[in-house]
Design a protein around this motif. Structure first.
Motif, PDB file in Angstrom:
ATOM      1  N   ILE A  16     -10.632   1.486   3.651  1.00  0.00           N
ATOM      2  CA  ILE A  16      -9.569   2.414   4.026  1.00  0.00           C
ATOM      3  C   ILE A  16      -8.222   1.960   3.470  1.00  0.00           C
ATOM      4  CG2 ILE A  16      -8.282   3.334   6.001  1.00  0.00           C
ATOM      5  CD1 ILE A  16     -10.859   3.432   7.534  1.00  0.00           C
ATOM      6  N   SER A  17      -8.000   0.646   3.441  1.00  0.00           N
ATOM      7  CA  SER A  17      -6.767   0.138   2.842  1.00  0.00           C
ATOM      8  C   SER A  17      -6.714   0.442   1.347  1.00  0.00           C
ATOM      9  CB  SER A  17      -6.671  -1.373   3.084  1.00  0.00           C
ATOM     10  OG  SER A  17      -5.535  -1.909   2.447  1.00  0.00           O
ATOM     11  N   LEU A  18      -7.844   0.302   0.663  1.00  0.00           N
ATOM     12  CA  LEU A  18      -7.897   0.630  -0.758  1.00  0.00           C
ATOM     13  C   LEU A  18      -7.639   2.114  -0.986  1.00  0.00           C
ATOM     14  CD1 LEU A  18      -8.588  -0.034  -3.724  1.00  0.00           C
ATOM     15  CD2 LEU A  18     -11.005   0.292  -3.128  1.00  0.00           C
ATOM     16  N   LEU A  19      -8.217   2.955  -0.139  1.00  0.00           N
ATOM     17  CA  LEU A  19      -7.998   4.396  -0.276  1.00  0.00           C
ATOM     18  C   LEU A  19      -6.545   4.753  -0.031  1.00  0.00           C
ATOM     19  CD1 LEU A  19      -9.363   7.154  -0.722  1.00  0.00           C
ATOM     20  CD2 LEU A  19      -9.760   7.247   1.742  1.00  0.00           C
ATOM     21  N   ASP A  20      -5.925   4.115   0.942  1.00  0.00           N
ATOM     22  CA  ASP A  20      -4.527   4.396   1.246  1.00  0.00           C
ATOM     23  C   ASP A  20      -3.611   3.937   0.111  1.00  0.00           C
ATOM     24  OD1 ASP A  20      -2.457   5.187   3.330  1.00  0.00           O
ATOM     25  OD2 ASP A  20      -1.866   3.114   2.942  1.00  0.00           O
ATOM     26  N   ASP A  21      -3.968   2.858  -0.557  1.00  0.00           N
ATOM     27  CA  ASP A  21      -3.164   2.374  -1.682  1.00  0.00           C
ATOM     28  C   ASP A  21      -3.320   3.235  -2.926  1.00  0.00           C
ATOM     29  OD1 ASP A  21      -2.330   0.323  -0.079  1.00  0.00           O
ATOM     30  OD2 ASP A  21      -3.753  -1.138  -0.880  1.00  0.00           O
ATOM     31  N   SER A  22      -4.405   3.998  -3.016  1.00  0.00           N
ATOM     32  CA  SER A  22      -4.710   4.743  -4.234  1.00  0.00           C
ATOM     33  C   SER A  22      -4.149   6.151  -4.229  1.00  0.00           C
ATOM     34  CB  SER A  22      -6.231   4.804  -4.441  1.00  0.00           C
ATOM     35  OG  SER A  22      -6.784   3.502  -4.498  1.00  0.00           O
ATOM     36  N   VAL A  23      -3.662   6.622  -3.098  1.00  0.00           N
ATOM     37  CA  VAL A  23      -3.131   7.986  -3.011  1.00  0.00           C
ATOM     38  C   VAL A  23      -1.706   7.932  -2.472  1.00  0.00           C
ATOM     39  CG1 VAL A  23      -5.411   8.999  -2.684  1.00  0.00           C
ATOM     40  CG2 VAL A  23      -4.090   8.294  -0.694  1.00  0.00           C
ATOM     41  N   THR A  24      -1.037   9.056  -2.527  1.00  0.00           N
ATOM     42  CA  THR A  24       0.330   9.138  -2.022  1.00  0.00           C
ATOM     43  C   THR A  24       0.326   9.165  -0.491  1.00  0.00           C
ATOM     44  OG1 THR A  24       0.312  11.546  -2.137  1.00  0.00           O
ATOM     45  CG2 THR A  24       1.064  10.354  -4.088  1.00  0.00           C
ATOM     46  N   SER A  25       1.467   8.878   0.081  1.00  0.00           N
ATOM     47  CA  SER A  25       1.573   8.852   1.544  1.00  0.00           C
ATOM     48  C   SER A  25       1.360  10.220   2.164  1.00  0.00           C
ATOM     49  CB  SER A  25       2.953   8.306   1.944  1.00  0.00           C
ATOM     50  OG  SER A  25       3.988   9.112   1.391  1.00  0.00           O
ATOM     51  N   SER A  26       1.627  11.284   1.429  1.00  0.00           N
ATOM     52  CA  SER A  26       1.458  12.638   1.977  1.00  0.00           C
ATOM     53  C   SER A  26      -0.007  13.064   2.004  1.00  0.00           C
ATOM     54  CB  SER A  26       2.272  13.640   1.166  1.00  0.00           C
ATOM     55  OG  SER A  26       1.865  13.633  -0.198  1.00  0.00           O
ATOM     56  N   THR A  27      -0.796  12.586   1.067  1.00  0.00           N
ATOM     57  CA  THR A  27      -2.219  12.965   1.013  1.00  0.00           C
ATOM     58  C   THR A  27      -3.130  11.928   1.654  1.00  0.00           C
ATOM     59  OG1 THR A  27      -2.403  11.949  -1.183  1.00  0.00           O
ATOM     60  CG2 THR A  27      -1.881  14.305  -1.100  1.00  0.00           C
ATOM     61  N   SER A  28      -2.607  10.791   2.021  1.00  0.00           N
ATOM     62  CA  SER A  28      -3.433   9.745   2.611  1.00  0.00           C
ATOM     63  C   SER A  28      -4.123  10.182   3.906  1.00  0.00           C
ATOM     64  CB  SER A  28      -2.586   8.488   2.856  1.00  0.00           C
ATOM     65  OG  SER A  28      -3.346   7.477   3.481  1.00  0.00           O
ATOM     66  N   PRO A  29      -3.438  10.865   4.852  1.00  0.00           N
ATOM     67  CA  PRO A  29      -4.150  11.307   6.062  1.00  0.00           C
ATOM     68  C   PRO A  29      -5.322  12.229   5.778  1.00  0.00           C
ATOM     69  CG  PRO A  29      -1.776  11.429   6.374  1.00  0.00           C
ATOM     70  CD  PRO A  29      -2.001  11.161   4.930  1.00  0.00           C
ATOM     71  N   LEU A  30      -5.197  13.099   4.784  1.00  0.00           N
ATOM     72  CA  LEU A  30      -6.294  14.000   4.439  1.00  0.00           C
ATOM     73  C   LEU A  30      -7.495  13.226   3.915  1.00  0.00           C
ATOM     74  CD1 LEU A  30      -7.465  16.829   3.964  1.00  0.00           C
ATOM     75  CD2 LEU A  30      -6.310  16.832   1.738  1.00  0.00           C
TER      76      LEU A  30
END
Length: 260
Positions: free
Chosen positions: A209-223
């Motif tokens: 989940i940390s890797l996924l959060d680092d790979s996308v923007t903060s606006s699309t991370s929750p999606l």
């Protein structure tokens, strides 16, 4: 302004332009970008083919993590819980010991969670997630070993006891031993496999989940994270449905002489 001064200023500007151009040629900017591009390429070790770079984007990362999380929930929270009573009868284990199989997942996750969190804060998050998937696969393989190592299951004979009576002048004693008591030793194999599942699952939900959060923007991370957890919830549901259907299949269906 005299013509000589005009020529001298133009020569000076030409020299400055050529000097700046030479500086850009001498600076290793292209080499630095080349090194960065090599570091972020998808692959294994030095094997980083160009066709594999089509998967080097957040959408493919989300796809791989969703498949991983769904399979993790399918195996750990689905199939394993459905087969509890079957494992209890097959390996002559009391309910208290069978419950330790499910607990070993949580124990390994609790013990190694802090260590994995510390190691996951570095630069090798994709490698850790890949190793977590391999660890999950090894854990599933280990849990299948007792089925292939043990012999054919004979229904109704696993609980047979062998008793011998001894007489002496003082008292009469009866000693009973379970003829299939060695099957209970496979509990430790199942515990090891479930502990490996705990290592892989903990790494997925901490580092993945940390890797996924680092790979996308903060606006699309929750999606992206929400989609990941949706697939993680789908895994146990499929595990219960498919596992319930598999309970109708005899354990040694491939053996022609087995009792069904």
């Amino acid at each position: 302004m005299t013509p000589d001064s005009e020529f001298s200023s133009s020569d000076k500007s030409t020299n400055q332009d050529s000097h700046i151009e030479n500086l850009y040629k001498e600076r290793p900017i292209d080499n630095e970008f080349t090194k960065v591009d090599e570091n972020i390429k998808c692959g294994c070790g030095n094997w980083k083919p160009d066709f594999l770079q089509l998967c080097n984007n957040p959408k493919w990362l989300l796809t791989c993590l969703c498949i991983f999380s769904m399979l993790q929930g399918f195996v750990v929270n689905g199939i394993n819980n459905v087969n509890t009573s079957t494992i209890e009868r097959r390996f002559q284990l009391p309910s208290s010991r069978v419950g330790a199989i499910s607990s070993s997942y949580d124990v390994s996750a609790a013990i190694l969670g802090i260590i994995i969190s510390y190691l996951g804060s570095g630069k090798h998050k994709p490698r850790m997630v890949a190793m977590a998937a391999v660890t999950m696969a090894i854990g599933s393989f280990v849990m299948t070993l007792p089925h292939f190592i043990t012999g054919v299951y004979e229904a109704g004979q696993n609980v047979a006891e062998v008793c011998s009576a001894t007489d002496d002048s003082a008292h009469r004693s009866v000693h009973c031993s379970d003829s299939e008591n060695h099957l209970s030793s496979y509990l430790y194999v199942l515990l090891l496999g479930q502990a490996l599942h705990g290592i892989g699952g903990t790494t997925l939900y901490i580092v993945g989940i940390s890797l996924l959060d680092d790979s996308v923007t903060s606006s699309t991370s929750p999606l992206y994270v929400g989609i990941l957890y949706a697939f993680a919830t789908l895994g146990p549901a499929l595990g219960y449905i498919i596992g319930g259907r598999l309970l109708d299949v005899y354990v040694d269906f491939h053996e022609p002489n087995s009792n069904r």
